[in-house]
Write an enzyme that holds these catalytic residues in place. Structure first.
Site, PDB file in Angstrom:
ATOM      1  N   ASP A 120      35.583  42.450  28.184  1.00  0.00           N
ATOM      2  CA  ASP A 120      36.978  42.563  28.627  1.00  0.00           C
ATOM      3  C   ASP A 120      37.184  41.797  29.924  1.00  0.00           C
ATOM      4  OD1 ASP A 120      39.573  43.221  29.140  1.00  0.00           O
ATOM      5  OD2 ASP A 120      39.186  45.340  29.620  1.00  0.00           O
ATOM      6  N   LYS A 141      36.603  52.005  20.337  1.00  0.00           N
ATOM      7  CA  LYS A 141      37.040  50.758  20.985  1.00  0.00           C
ATOM      8  C   LYS A 141      35.827  49.860  21.136  1.00  0.00           C
ATOM      9  CE  LYS A 141      38.690  48.872  25.421  1.00  0.00           C
ATOM     10  NZ  LYS A 141      39.314  49.129  26.747  1.00  0.00           N
ATOM     11  N   GLU A 190      44.267  46.191  26.601  1.00  0.00           N
ATOM     12  CA  GLU A 190      43.979  45.689  25.253  1.00  0.00           C
ATOM     13  C   GLU A 190      43.359  46.755  24.354  1.00  0.00           C
ATOM     14  OE1 GLU A 190      41.931  45.485  27.712  1.00  0.00           O
ATOM     15  OE2 GLU A 190      40.094  46.182  26.745  1.00  0.00           O
ATOM     16  N   LYS A 200      41.187  39.959  35.059  1.00  0.00           N
ATOM     17  CA  LYS A 200      40.669  40.884  36.061  1.00  0.00           C
ATOM     18  C   LYS A 200      40.141  40.084  37.247  1.00  0.00           C
ATOM     19  CE  LYS A 200      38.985  44.505  32.911  1.00  0.00           C
ATOM     20  NZ  LYS A 200      39.847  45.622  33.317  1.00  0.00           N
ATOM     21  N   ARG A 202      44.038  49.871  23.794  1.00  0.00           N
ATOM     22  CA  ARG A 202      45.006  50.646  23.009  1.00  0.00           C
ATOM     23  C   ARG A 202      45.559  49.822  21.843  1.00  0.00           C
ATOM     24  NH1 ARG A 202      48.513  51.684  28.293  1.00  0.00           N
ATOM     25  NH2 ARG A 202      46.392  51.490  29.114  1.00  0.00           N
ATOM     26  N   ASP A 242      32.597  47.508  27.476  1.00  0.00           N
ATOM     27  CA  ASP A 242      33.881  47.925  26.923  1.00  0.00           C
ATOM     28  C   ASP A 242      33.842  48.160  25.409  1.00  0.00           C
ATOM     29  OD1 ASP A 242      36.342  48.736  27.798  1.00  0.00           O
ATOM     30  OD2 ASP A 242      37.307  46.788  27.555  1.00  0.00           O
ATOM     31  N   ASP A 297      45.499  43.139  29.838  1.00  0.00           N
ATOM     32  CA  ASP A 297      44.314  43.925  30.182  1.00  0.00           C
ATOM     33  C   ASP A 297      44.397  45.351  29.606  1.00  0.00           C
ATOM     34  OD1 ASP A 297      41.843  44.388  31.220  1.00  0.00           O
ATOM     35  OD2 ASP A 297      42.513  44.600  33.303  1.00  0.00           O
TER      36      ASP A 297
HETATM   37  N1  BES Z   1      38.319  48.380  29.846  1.00  0.00           N
HETATM   38  C1  BES Z   1      39.325  48.685  30.807  1.00  0.00           C
HETATM   39  C2  BES Z   1      39.164  50.079  31.413  1.00  0.00           C
HETATM   40  C3  BES Z   1      37.914  50.303  32.227  1.00  0.00           C
HETATM   41  C4  BES Z   1      37.937  50.135  33.599  1.00  0.00           C
HETATM   42  C5  BES Z   1      36.749  50.733  31.628  1.00  0.00           C
HETATM   43  C6  BES Z   1      36.800  50.366  34.340  1.00  0.00           C
HETATM   44  C7  BES Z   1      35.602  50.966  32.372  1.00  0.00           C
HETATM   45  C8  BES Z   1      35.638  50.780  33.736  1.00  0.00           C
HETATM   46  C9  BES Z   1      40.705  48.619  30.151  1.00  0.00           C
HETATM   47  O1  BES Z   1      40.825  47.698  29.119  1.00  0.00           O
HETATM   48  C10 BES Z   1      41.692  48.232  31.196  1.00  0.00           C
HETATM   49  O2  BES Z   1      41.581  47.163  31.693  1.00  0.00           O
HETATM   50  N2  BES Z   1      42.624  49.121  31.490  1.00  0.00           N
HETATM   51  C11 BES Z   1      43.623  48.889  32.465  1.00  0.00           C
HETATM   52  C12 BES Z   1      44.950  49.328  31.901  1.00  0.00           C
HETATM   53  C13 BES Z   1      46.135  48.911  32.720  1.00  0.00           C
HETATM   54  C14 BES Z   1      46.284  47.412  32.702  1.00  0.00           C
HETATM   55  C15 BES Z   1      47.359  49.591  32.162  1.00  0.00           C
HETATM   56  C16 BES Z   1      43.261  49.675  33.714  1.00  0.00           C
HETATM   57  O3  BES Z   1      42.755  50.789  33.588  1.00  0.00           O
HETATM   58  O4  BES Z   1      43.440  49.152  34.794  1.00  0.00           O
HETATM   59 ZN    ZN Z   2      39.143  47.248  28.104  1.00  0.00          ZN
HETATM   60 MN    MN Z   3      41.302  45.761  29.821  1.00  0.00          MN
END
Ligand code: BES
Ligand code: ZN
Ligand code: MN
Length: 514
Positions: A281, A276, A360, A288, A362, A299, A358
């Site tokens: 992000d 990834k 993204e 966010k 996947r 990210d 968010d």
């Molecule tokens: N890049 C984030 C996940 C992340 C969070 C990495 C904190 C490192 C530290 C990912 O893209 C994300 O935002 N995931 C969301 C998914 C949700 C919207 C289903 C999450 O984990 O909140």
């Molecule tokens: Zn992310």
């Molecule tokens: Mn995200």
């Protein structure tokens, strides 16, 4: 990077700024670890007592400085904790590689600003030589490319902080022994590439755009005999990479899909690594909140790990074919950004309803996993800072391992353990799949809140080609160290998963995996 040599020199005559020794936790207090006999002798065999007086116990993470004994050319002795003294039931047990790595790393970091240090830590095998070397090279790392004056010449005093330790001699290593030399060469290749992954992660996102990352990969490919193919936004449109395009659509910095191909003429197996690579992000339209986006340059840590591992495999000349896929995009909100409610047609042909922009990672991984699947590799391993949920589950130092094959998940977990990367196997519960059912598309990019890391894993599984063994590493926790440095781990980008991927390539080359 720190210059590293094996040395048979005796500690007293060594011209160095410091001599690093090990101290372990014995049954009755601290004990001086093997390798430091000359130092202990110069203290009339009373070094353990001196250390105890100074408050040392031998615990991991402990560092004690004391003046070198009279007659030593080096002025300083640095004693680092190795944890429990080995022995007990298993009399032959030596010091654990990870304990050596951490101790060497801690000392190397503490000696920033020094020109030369000698490491007199316990060595009972080539593995110990490799672990100490890795610890030194990883622990001495610092990121100061953006500080005033830029990166300082090694050994020179930086205006802003100290320059990394310039030179390290590993005492007790045998410079003419093939196994010892091999261990150093391996440590050097792996650590150099791992440190490069850290540099990429630490680079600010205004400089490390998808195109810039792709350019860096192209340069490295030329240097190390790796074929690098870059699909730019136009090529992605032509190829139908709806996931990567959807995520990258909101940014002025257009997305890329990079394919790195390392082949060995005698290889019998083919591994694919998928990373990834969200260079930033913001969350996109599902923005966010403040407090959650300051570290989101990290990210792209999965892509950085894949990149580093493929280059390391090439440098080591491993007898295995390794393909690396970097799914690079910036997730930004704008008039051209993907919206919650949009449906994307993915590279695989499946449609995805985007419920949260968010989620993204996947989406870009889905396209890259499907692209990797088209070559029918023996196994695919993806690496991603995918979910905050995985951090909630496993904390900030352990990554989760999911897979579509129980034996492969165990193998990946064991490889991680072996190289000193904390990991833990996680399940892919079937009942969580229906939460991603969409009324308009084949699948939605979000499901149940509980078990969010596993939901993401189940989403990815849908984009792995039929019959291909696959594992998914969610490194959201360990990829970026927001706390203080520890062991050989610096603040910021850590290079998480690089060593696990390299180990998997080695095991595959040796025919010990799959
Ligand atoms: N890049 C984030 C996940 C992340 C969070 C990495 C904190 C490192 C530290 C990912 O893209 C994300 O935002 N995931 C969301 C998914 C949700 C919207 C289903 C999450 O984990 O909140
Ligand atoms: Zn992310
Ligand atoms: Mn995200």
């Amino acid at each position: 990077m720190t210059a590293l040599t094996l040395s048979t020199a005796a500690a007293p005559g060594l011209r160095a700024d410091a001599i690093v020794i090990g101290v372990a936790k014995g049954a009755k207090g601290p004990v001086v670890a093997p390798g430091a006999e000359a130092v202990d002798n110069a203290y009339d065999g009373k070094l353990a007592g001196v250390l105890e007086t100074l408050g040392a116990s031998g615990a991991e993470g402990e560092l004690t400085k004391l003046p070198a004994p009279a007659g030593f050319k080096a002025p300083l002795v640095v004693a680092v904790g190795l944890g429990a003294e080995p022995g007990g039931k298993d009399e032959d047990a030596g010091y654990d590689a990870e304990a050596l790595r951490k101790a060497a790393g801690l000392a190397a970091r503490a000696l920033a600003g020094s020109r030369k240090a000698a490491f007199a830590l316990p060595i009972d095998s080539p593995g110990a030589v490799g672990a100490i070397s890795e610890g030194v090279l990883l622990g001495a790392y610092s990121f100061d490319a953006y500080k005033e004056n830029g990166r300082q010449a090694q050994g020179a005093k930086a205006k802003n902080g100290k320059a990394p330790l310039a030179e390290a001699a590993v005492l007790g290593g045998k410079p003419r022994d093939a196994a010892h030399k091999g261990a150093v060469a391996r440590a050097l290749a792996v650590s150099e590439e791992l440190n490069r992954a850290r540099d990429l992660i630490n680079m600010p996102p205004n400089d490390l755009t998808p195109a810039a990352f792709a350019g860096i990969a192209q340069t490295a490919g030329k240097e190390h005999g790796i074929k690098v193919q870059v699909l730019d936004d136009k090529a992605l449109v032509k190829g139908g990479y709806g996931g990567i395009l959807g995520v990258g659509g909101g940014s002025a910095a257009t997305p890329r899909l990079v394919k790195l191909t390392y082949t060995h003429p005698a290889a019998e197996k083919h591994l694919a690594f998928v990373g990834k690579g969200i260079t930033y992000d913001s969350g996109g339209i599902s923005l966010k909140p403040a407090g959650h986006n300051e570290t989101m340059k990290c990210d792209m840590s999965g892509a950085a790990a894949v990149f580093a591992a493929v280059v390391a495999a090439a440098r080591l000349g491993l007898e295995v074919n390794v393909t690396g896929w970097l799914a690079l995009a910036e997730n930004m909100p704008s008039g051209s950004a993907v919206r919650p409610g949009d449906v994307l047609r993915m590279y695989s042909g499946k449609t995805v309803e985007v419920l949260n922009t968010d989620a993204e990672g996947r989406l870009v991984l889905a396209d890259a996993l499907w692209a990797a699947s088209q070559e029918n590799p023996d196994a695919i391993v993806d690496v991603a800072t995918l979910t905050g949920a995985m951090m909630l589950a496993l904390g900030s130092r352990t990554f989760g391992v999911m897979a579509n094959d129980d034996a492969f998940r165990s193998a990946v977990y064991e490889a991680a353990e072996e190289v000193g990367e904390p990991a833990w196997p996680m399940p892919l519960p079937e009942h969580l799949r229906k939460g991603m059912d969409s009324s308009v598309a084949d699948i939605a990019n979000m499901g149940e809140r509980w078990g969010g890391g596993l939901v993401a894993g189940l989403f990815l599984r849908e984009f792995v080609g039929e019959g291909i063994t696959w594992a998914h590493l969610d490194i959201a926790g360990p990829a970026f160290n927001e706390g203080g440095p520890f062991g050989y781990t610096p603040k910021g980008g850590t290079g998480s998963a690089v060593r696990t991927l390299v180990r998997l390539a080695e095991l595959t080359a040796a025919g010990d995996l799959g």
